[in-house]
Design an enzyme around this catalytic site. Structure first.
Site, PDB file in Angstrom:
ATOM      1  N   GLU A  96       3.504  -4.783  -1.561  1.00  0.00           N
ATOM      2  CA  GLU A  96       3.426  -3.539  -2.322  1.00  0.00           C
ATOM      3  C   GLU A  96       3.276  -2.347  -1.400  1.00  0.00           C
ATOM      4  OE1 GLU A  96       0.340  -4.176  -5.215  1.00  0.00           O
ATOM      5  OE2 GLU A  96       1.758  -5.265  -6.461  1.00  0.00           O
ATOM      6  N   CYS A 125       1.467   4.569   1.350  1.00  0.00           N
ATOM      7  CA  CYS A 125       0.509   3.541   1.769  1.00  0.00           C
ATOM      8  C   CYS A 125       1.281   2.240   1.997  1.00  0.00           C
ATOM      9  CB  CYS A 125      -0.563   3.377   0.694  1.00  0.00           C
ATOM     10  SG  CYS A 125      -1.759   2.095   1.090  1.00  0.00           S
ATOM     11  N   CYS A 132      -3.956 -11.289   2.680  1.00  0.00           N
ATOM     12  CA  CYS A 132      -4.908 -10.930   3.738  1.00  0.00           C
ATOM     13  C   CYS A 132      -5.877 -12.085   3.945  1.00  0.00           C
ATOM     14  CB  CYS A 132      -5.691  -9.677   3.367  1.00  0.00           C
ATOM     15  SG  CYS A 132      -6.738  -9.074   4.719  1.00  0.00           S
ATOM     16  N   CYS A 136     -12.593  -9.809   2.037  1.00  0.00           N
ATOM     17  CA  CYS A 136     -13.639  -8.903   1.559  1.00  0.00           C
ATOM     18  C   CYS A 136     -13.843  -9.168   0.068  1.00  0.00           C
ATOM     19  CB  CYS A 136     -13.231  -7.449   1.794  1.00  0.00           C
ATOM     20  SG  CYS A 136     -12.884  -7.120   3.529  1.00  0.00           S
ATOM     21  N   CYS A 139     -12.163  -6.916  -2.842  1.00  0.00           N
ATOM     22  CA  CYS A 139     -10.756  -6.543  -2.694  1.00  0.00           C
ATOM     23  C   CYS A 139      -9.843  -7.554  -3.381  1.00  0.00           C
ATOM     24  CB  CYS A 139     -10.417  -6.451  -1.212  1.00  0.00           C
ATOM     25  SG  CYS A 139      -8.672  -6.161  -0.894  1.00  0.00           S
ATOM     26  N   GLU A 184      -4.447  -6.848   6.996  1.00  0.00           N
ATOM     27  CA  GLU A 184      -5.265  -6.263   8.062  1.00  0.00           C
ATOM     28  C   GLU A 184      -4.326  -5.972   9.241  1.00  0.00           C
ATOM     29  OE1 GLU A 184      -8.432  -5.072   8.989  1.00  0.00           O
ATOM     30  OE2 GLU A 184      -7.236  -4.834  10.807  1.00  0.00           O
ATOM     31  N   SER A 236     -13.292   0.455   7.961  1.00  0.00           N
ATOM     32  CA  SER A 236     -13.941   0.116   6.693  1.00  0.00           C
ATOM     33  C   SER A 236     -15.361  -0.332   6.970  1.00  0.00           C
ATOM     34  CB  SER A 236     -13.157  -1.007   5.988  1.00  0.00           C
ATOM     35  OG  SER A 236     -11.880  -0.534   5.643  1.00  0.00           O
ATOM     36  N   LEU A 237     -16.286   0.589   6.784  1.00  0.00           N
ATOM     37  CA  LEU A 237     -17.686   0.300   7.085  1.00  0.00           C
ATOM     38  C   LEU A 237     -18.318  -0.446   5.903  1.00  0.00           C
ATOM     39  CD1 LEU A 237     -20.102   0.727   9.002  1.00  0.00           C
ATOM     40  CD2 LEU A 237     -20.475   2.950   7.893  1.00  0.00           C
ATOM     41  N   ASN A 238     -18.328   0.217   4.770  1.00  0.00           N
ATOM     42  CA  ASN A 238     -18.650  -0.429   3.469  1.00  0.00           C
ATOM     43  C   ASN A 238     -20.076  -0.934   3.289  1.00  0.00           C
ATOM     44  OD1 ASN A 238     -16.088   0.090   2.629  1.00  0.00           O
ATOM     45  ND2 ASN A 238     -15.284  -1.934   3.121  1.00  0.00           N
ATOM     46  N   ASN A 312     -12.753   0.357  -7.095  1.00  0.00           N
ATOM     47  CA  ASN A 312     -11.717   0.216  -8.109  1.00  0.00           C
ATOM     48  C   ASN A 312     -11.844  -1.198  -8.649  1.00  0.00           C
ATOM     49  OD1 ASN A 312     -10.364   2.801  -7.891  1.00  0.00           O
ATOM     50  ND2 ASN A 312      -9.780   2.124  -5.846  1.00  0.00           N
TER      51      ASN A 312
HETATM   52  N1  SAH Z   1      -7.300  -4.126   5.491  1.00  0.00           N
HETATM   53  C1  SAH Z   1      -7.595  -2.814   5.902  1.00  0.00           C
HETATM   54  C2  SAH Z   1      -6.737  -1.786   5.232  1.00  0.00           C
HETATM   55  C3  SAH Z   1      -6.440  -1.982   3.760  1.00  0.00           C
HETATM   56  S1  SAH Z   1      -7.714  -1.780   2.610  1.00  0.00           S
HETATM   57  C4  SAH Z   1      -9.051  -2.489   5.674  1.00  0.00           C
HETATM   58  O1  SAH Z   1      -9.707  -3.232   4.984  1.00  0.00           O
HETATM   59  O2  SAH Z   1      -9.518  -1.492   6.221  1.00  0.00           O
HETATM   60  C5  SAH Z   1      -7.927  -0.024   2.459  1.00  0.00           C
HETATM   61  C6  SAH Z   1      -9.328   0.409   1.995  1.00  0.00           C
HETATM   62  O3  SAH Z   1      -9.553  -0.005   0.636  1.00  0.00           O
HETATM   63  C7  SAH Z   1     -10.443  -0.227   2.805  1.00  0.00           C
HETATM   64  O4  SAH Z   1     -11.317   0.760   3.286  1.00  0.00           O
HETATM   65  C8  SAH Z   1     -11.159  -1.124   1.812  1.00  0.00           C
HETATM   66  O5  SAH Z   1     -12.533  -1.199   2.118  1.00  0.00           O
HETATM   67  C9  SAH Z   1     -10.875  -0.426   0.501  1.00  0.00           C
HETATM   68  N2  SAH Z   1     -10.983  -1.289  -0.680  1.00  0.00           N
HETATM   69  C10 SAH Z   1     -10.726  -2.608  -0.765  1.00  0.00           C
HETATM   70  N3  SAH Z   1     -10.928  -3.044  -2.025  1.00  0.00           N
HETATM   71  C11 SAH Z   1     -11.315  -1.976  -2.757  1.00  0.00           C
HETATM   72  C12 SAH Z   1     -11.658  -1.785  -4.145  1.00  0.00           C
HETATM   73  N4  SAH Z   1     -11.632  -2.784  -5.002  1.00  0.00           N
HETATM   74  N5  SAH Z   1     -11.991  -0.545  -4.540  1.00  0.00           N
HETATM   75  C13 SAH Z   1     -12.010   0.495  -3.666  1.00  0.00           C
HETATM   76  N6  SAH Z   1     -11.672   0.371  -2.370  1.00  0.00           N
HETATM   77  C14 SAH Z   1     -11.348  -0.849  -1.903  1.00  0.00           C
HETATM   78 FE1  SF4 Z   2      -8.029  -7.460   3.727  1.00  0.00          FE
HETATM   79 FE2  SF4 Z   2      -8.642  -4.833   3.788  1.00  0.00          FE
HETATM   80 FE3  SF4 Z   2      -8.724  -6.226   1.461  1.00  0.00          FE
HETATM   81 FE4  SF4 Z   2     -10.566  -6.659   3.358  1.00  0.00          FE
HETATM   82  S1  SF4 Z   2     -10.231  -4.753   2.217  1.00  0.00           S
HETATM   83  S2  SF4 Z   2      -9.459  -8.265   2.201  1.00  0.00           S
HETATM   84  S3  SF4 Z   2      -9.354  -6.432   5.223  1.00  0.00           S
HETATM   85  S4  SF4 Z   2      -6.910  -5.803   2.708  1.00  0.00           S
END
Ligand code: SAH
Ligand code: SF4
Length: 363
Positions: A96, A125, A132, A136, A139, A184, A236-238, A312
């Site tokens: 996508e 994007c 992946c 996480c 995600c 990633e 992505s600190l999170n 989200n």
């Molecule tokens: N894999 C890479 C880039 C893609 S994800 C990464 O993780 O950085 C892009 C961003 O979306 C990341 O910062 C991730 O933390 C965030 N993300 C993932 N799932 C999400 C969700 N359900 N709601 C909001 N942001 C999310």
């Molecule tokens: Fe992969 Fe980024 Fe989703 Fe984490 S947030 S599972 S690294 S796509």
């Protein structure tokens, strides 16, 4: 993992195209014409490259070569102007790619297609892998698992397919690229960086208009720090501490916050550049004022900004969206400590196009 189809010209650099020209007993300027047709001109079939002799075009095709731009299988359009593209690769896999127009006309409000000039700027994007492996917990892409890496041509092809579909003229219109789709990027480092170089040298994107986001793959970050030409960096600190981060991002067990923040501190920033830290707010998990204060300590001394993203939601996720008040408080605590913090506006949530929602949804 499968290696991608070797029949595509898209993704080959000038040297590789020169080799093909040579094998067809063609002079080197034919390679330049090929390069020009594939990248700046974004021509999507060999037959349409009118600068090449018909015989050369035919012999390229006889060798089974094509430009190999991936096809647009389906488009989903959001009320906010965002378009999610389901892109079909040559082996039948899909990824996508998301188009996000900004500006007055970008949001048509009624879901109708944004017309060619209805936007001032736009962001694409782009995905770097099918699925992946990082897993996480918040995600949706993670739920797919990892299918395979994308080739450099498949990464560039998402960009050219969307640019061609939107009829973009890059000399007149401003487009940014974010490598924040499925996958990633730093676990597909070679192909990702090759795509970056060809987007810069070929398609015509300055690297300053590109941003890559990583979940914190330390060897990738260290290599990336050495690149002479590179996109901007987002991490992505999170989470505010190792305990929470290991819970929501299992990758933290391999590369913890000490290693991550050390790599961030060492990262050589250009003039006026900042690292972006992304922070997905999860209700009751990482959204308390105390967490914001811990984040302030974590990033102290790093030239950075923080993008807050309210989760989200999606089926199969064990987390809930934060309350609006929590998001605002979190932002205020960061900014009052002197750290620029922004709340990322969700784009295309209604069509599963927003951050972390890319999972090849068909409806
Ligand atoms: N894999 C890479 C880039 C893609 S994800 C990464 O993780 O950085 C892009 C961003 O979306 C990341 O910062 C991730 O933390 C965030 N993300 C993932 N799932 C999400 C969700 N359900 N709601 C909001 N942001 C999310
Ligand atoms: Fe992969 Fe980024 Fe989703 Fe984490 S947030 S599972 S690294 S796509």
């Amino acid at each position: 993992m499968n290696s991608p189809s070797p029949t595509s010209l898209l993704g080959l650099d000038f040297q590789e195209l020169s080799k093909i020209a040579q094998e067809h007993s063609q002079p080197e300027y034919r390679a330049r014409q090929l390069f020009h047709a594939i990248y700046p001109q974004r021509i999507s079939s060999i037959d349409s490259i009118s600068t090449l002799p018909i015989q050369f075009r035919a012999s390229l095709r006889q060798r089974g070569l094509e430009i190999g731009e991936p096809g647009i299988e389906k488009k989903f359009e959001s009320v906010d102007g965002t378009i999610r593209y389901l892109i079909r690769l040559n082996d039948g896999e899909t990824v996508e790619t998301v188009w996000m127009p900004e500006g007055d006309g970008g949001e048509t409000g009624d879901g109708s297609d944004a017309a060619e000039h209805d936007w001032d700027r736009a962001t694409i994007c782009v995905s770097s892998q099918v699925g992946c492996a990082v897993n996480c917990q918040f995600c949706l892409t993670a739920l797919l698992g990892i299918k395979r890496n994308l080739s450099a041509g498949e990464i560039i092809g998402q960009v050219t397919a969307v640019l061609n579909d939107r009829k973009v003229d890059l000399e007149r219109q401003r487009v940014n690229i974010v490598f924040m789709g499925m996958g990633e990027p730093f676990l597909n480092y070679h192909n990702f960086m090759k795509a970056v170089r060809l987007l810069v040298e070929g398609v015509g994107f300055p690297e300053s208009r590109m941003t890559v986001s990583t979940s914190g793959i330390i060897p990738g970050l260290e290599r990336f720090a050495e690149e002479p030409v590179r996109p901007k960096l987002a991490i992505s600190l999170n989470a505010p501490n190792d305990e929470v981060r290991a819970q929501v991002m299992p990758i933290n067990r391999k590369w913890d916050l000490e290693k991550l923040m050390h790599a961030a501190r060492q990262f050589p920033l250009h003039n006026r550049e900042r690292i972006t830290f992304e922070y997905v707010l999860l209700r009751g998990v990482n959204d308390a004022p105390e967490h914001a204060r811990q984040v302030v300590e974590l990033v102290r001394g790093i030239r950075c900004k923080i993008n807050l993203i309210a989760l989200n939601p999606g089926p199969g996720l064990a987390f809930q969206m934060p309350e609006q008040q929590r998001v605002e408080d979190f932002q205020r605590l960061l900014t009052s400590a002197g750290i620029p913090a922004f709340v990322r506006r969700p784009r295309g949530r209604d069509i599963y196009a927003a951050c972390g929602q890319l999972k090849r949804t068909l409806g």
